[in-house]
Design an enzyme around this catalytic site. Structure first.
Site, short mmCIF file in Angstrom:
data_model
loop_
_atom_site.label_atom_id
_atom_site.label_comp_id
_atom_site.label_asym_id
_atom_site.label_seq_id
_atom_site.Cartn_x
_atom_site.Cartn_y
_atom_site.Cartn_z
N TYR A 1 55.76 -56.96 -36.29
CA TYR A 1 56.08 -56.01 -37.37
C TYR A 1 56.55 -54.68 -36.77
CZ TYR A 1 55.28 -53.01 -41.48
OH TYR A 1 55.42 -52.11 -42.52
N SER B 1 57.85 -46.85 -41.45
CA SER B 1 56.37 -46.92 -41.42
C SER B 1 55.99 -46.16 -40.16
CB SER B 1 55.93 -48.39 -41.27
OG SER B 1 54.60 -48.48 -40.82
N1 LIG Z 1 51.92 -51.19 -47.74
C1 LIG Z 1 51.81 -50.48 -46.61
O1 LIG Z 1 50.72 -50.19 -46.11
C2 LIG Z 1 53.06 -49.99 -45.91
C3 LIG Z 1 52.95 -48.95 -44.97
C4 LIG Z 1 54.08 -48.46 -44.36
C5 LIG Z 1 55.32 -48.99 -44.67
N2 LIG Z 1 55.42 -50.00 -45.58
C6 LIG Z 1 56.74 -50.52 -45.90
O2 LIG Z 1 57.04 -50.20 -47.25
C7 LIG Z 1 57.98 -51.13 -47.76
C8 LIG Z 1 57.51 -51.63 -49.11
O3 LIG Z 1 56.34 -52.39 -48.92
P1 LIG Z 1 55.19 -52.50 -50.00
O4 LIG Z 1 53.95 -52.06 -49.36
O5 LIG Z 1 55.60 -51.87 -51.28
O6 LIG Z 1 55.10 -54.09 -50.13
P2 LIG Z 1 55.35 -55.13 -51.32
O7 LIG Z 1 54.69 -54.67 -52.58
O8 LIG Z 1 55.00 -56.45 -50.75
O9 LIG Z 1 56.92 -55.02 -51.57
C9 LIG Z 1 57.91 -55.70 -50.86
C10 LIG Z 1 59.03 -56.00 -51.84
O10 LIG Z 1 60.13 -56.54 -51.09
C11 LIG Z 1 60.72 -57.57 -51.84
N3 LIG Z 1 61.33 -58.51 -50.90
C12 LIG Z 1 60.71 -59.19 -49.89
N4 LIG Z 1 61.59 -59.98 -49.27
C13 LIG Z 1 62.79 -59.79 -49.88
C14 LIG Z 1 64.08 -60.35 -49.70
N5 LIG Z 1 64.32 -61.26 -48.76
N6 LIG Z 1 65.10 -59.93 -50.50
C15 LIG Z 1 64.86 -59.00 -51.49
N7 LIG Z 1 63.65 -58.44 -51.69
C16 LIG Z 1 62.63 -58.85 -50.91
C17 LIG Z 1 59.56 -58.23 -52.62
O11 LIG Z 1 60.01 -58.80 -53.85
P3 LIG Z 1 60.41 -60.36 -53.99
O12 LIG Z 1 59.30 -61.12 -53.35
O13 LIG Z 1 60.55 -60.58 -55.45
O14 LIG Z 1 61.72 -60.50 -53.29
C18 LIG Z 1 58.65 -57.03 -52.90
O15 LIG Z 1 58.93 -56.48 -54.17
C19 LIG Z 1 58.13 -52.20 -46.69
O16 LIG Z 1 59.31 -51.95 -45.95
C20 LIG Z 1 56.90 -52.01 -45.81
O17 LIG Z 1 57.13 -52.44 -44.49
C21 LIG Z 1 54.32 -50.51 -46.22
#
Ligand SMILES: NC(=O)c1ccc[n+]([C@@H]2O[C@H](COP(=O)([O-])OP(=O)(O)OC[C@H]3O[C@@H](n4cnc5c(N)ncnc54)[C@H](OP(=O)(O)O)[C@@H]3O)[C@@H](O)[C@H]2O)c1
Length: 223
Positions: free
Chosen positions: A149, A136
């Site tokens: 974070y 990120s």
């Molecule tokens: N959204 C943003 O603005 C943003 C910006 C920059 C970077 N990111 C990064 O992008 C990545 C994806 O995030 P996203 O935005 O797509 O969020 P998201 O939709 O909340 O996805 C997170 C996923 O991780 C899984 N997860 C969480 N804890 C877990 C565990 N202990 N074991 C296995 N799976 C787990 C969840 O599924 P389950 O709950 O079913 O396990 C969920 O599918 C993250 O690393 C986040 O930090 C996000």
């Protein structure tokens, strides 16, 4: 044709990456804790003629990760692991409970380390492969009300950069990916972002990642 493992593949960016990599004859292994969202993405990939397998696993659990990854790599060479699963809790530092801090470090940092540690012997044995860590812009600089974070994402950056040095002279690639906000379920439980409509779509970001990925050390979607 590649075999690709993606954590957090049931929602958000992981889902978009799974749909992208699910094209062109690749086989995608979708990892997450809840089976239902993984199965929905698997069905979409299969309906489009692709190959995909759901794999429930809590990446914070060292033993479960070892066991589940071993069950895959026994029969399957792995070309790419994408450590995408992550979680964020936001606010001034004094509002964090002990559990909040543990959850972010257990998922973002230890989960990434567990998965990489479990897959690396296979990549070393194969003599090739790639691990891509979704970080990120929070891994590039500090941000207000994101201290824990950001600390977790700096940790993943340090882990990635160290492994790049450790794997010098091998054909194994480590890639850190930096992006700004995306409109995903990541923001469902917080009011930290007031206008989600300004954020990029995860499909757009996934497409840029796939297009730009050539095994380089860093991919910058945003800086
Ligand atoms: N959204 C943003 O603005 C943003 C910006 C920059 C970077 N990111 C990064 O992008 C990545 C994806 O995030 P996203 O935005 O797509 O969020 P998201 O939709 O909340 O996805 C997170 C996923 O991780 C899984 N997860 C969480 N804890 C877990 C565990 N202990 N074991 C296995 N799976 C787990 C969840 O599924 P389950 O709950 O079913 O396990 C969920 O599918 C993250 O690393 C986040 O930090 C996000």
């Amino acid at each position: 044709m590649m075999n690709v493992l993606i954590t957090g593949a049931g929602t958000g960016l992981g889902k978009s990456l799974a749909l992208q990599y699910g094209k062109n004859g690749n086989h995608v292994y979708l990892i997450g804790r809840r089976l239902e969202p993984l199965e929905e993405v698997v069905q979409s990939i299969k309906s489009a003629g692709g190959h995909a397998t759901p794999l429930t696993c809590d990446i914070t659990d060292f033993d479960e990760v070892e066991q589940k990854i071993n069950s895959v790599v026994q029969n399957t060479p792995i070309d790419l692991l994408i450590n995408n699963a992550g979680t964020g809790i936001f606010g001034p530092l004094n509002t964090y409970r002990s559990d909040d801090i543990d959850q972010m470090f257990a998922t973002n940092v230890k989960g990434t380390i567990h998965m990489t540690r479990a897959i690396l012997p296979t990549l070393v044995e194969q003599g090739n492969g790639q691990v891509m860590n979704i970080i990120s812009t929070a891994g590039l600089r500090g941000k207000k009300n994101e201290s824990v974070y950001v600390a977790s994402k700096f940790a993943v950056r340090g882990f990635t950069e160290s492994l790049i040095k450790e794997l010098e002279g091998t054909a194994i690639k480590m890639t850190a990916v930096y992006m700004g906000g995306m409109d995903t379920p990541f923001w469902d439980e917080t009011d930290h972002i007031d206008d989600r409509s300004r954020l990029k779509s995860p499909d757009e970001v996934a497409q840029l990642i796939v297009e730009q990925n050539s095994g380089q050390a860093e991919i910058f979607i945003d800086r």
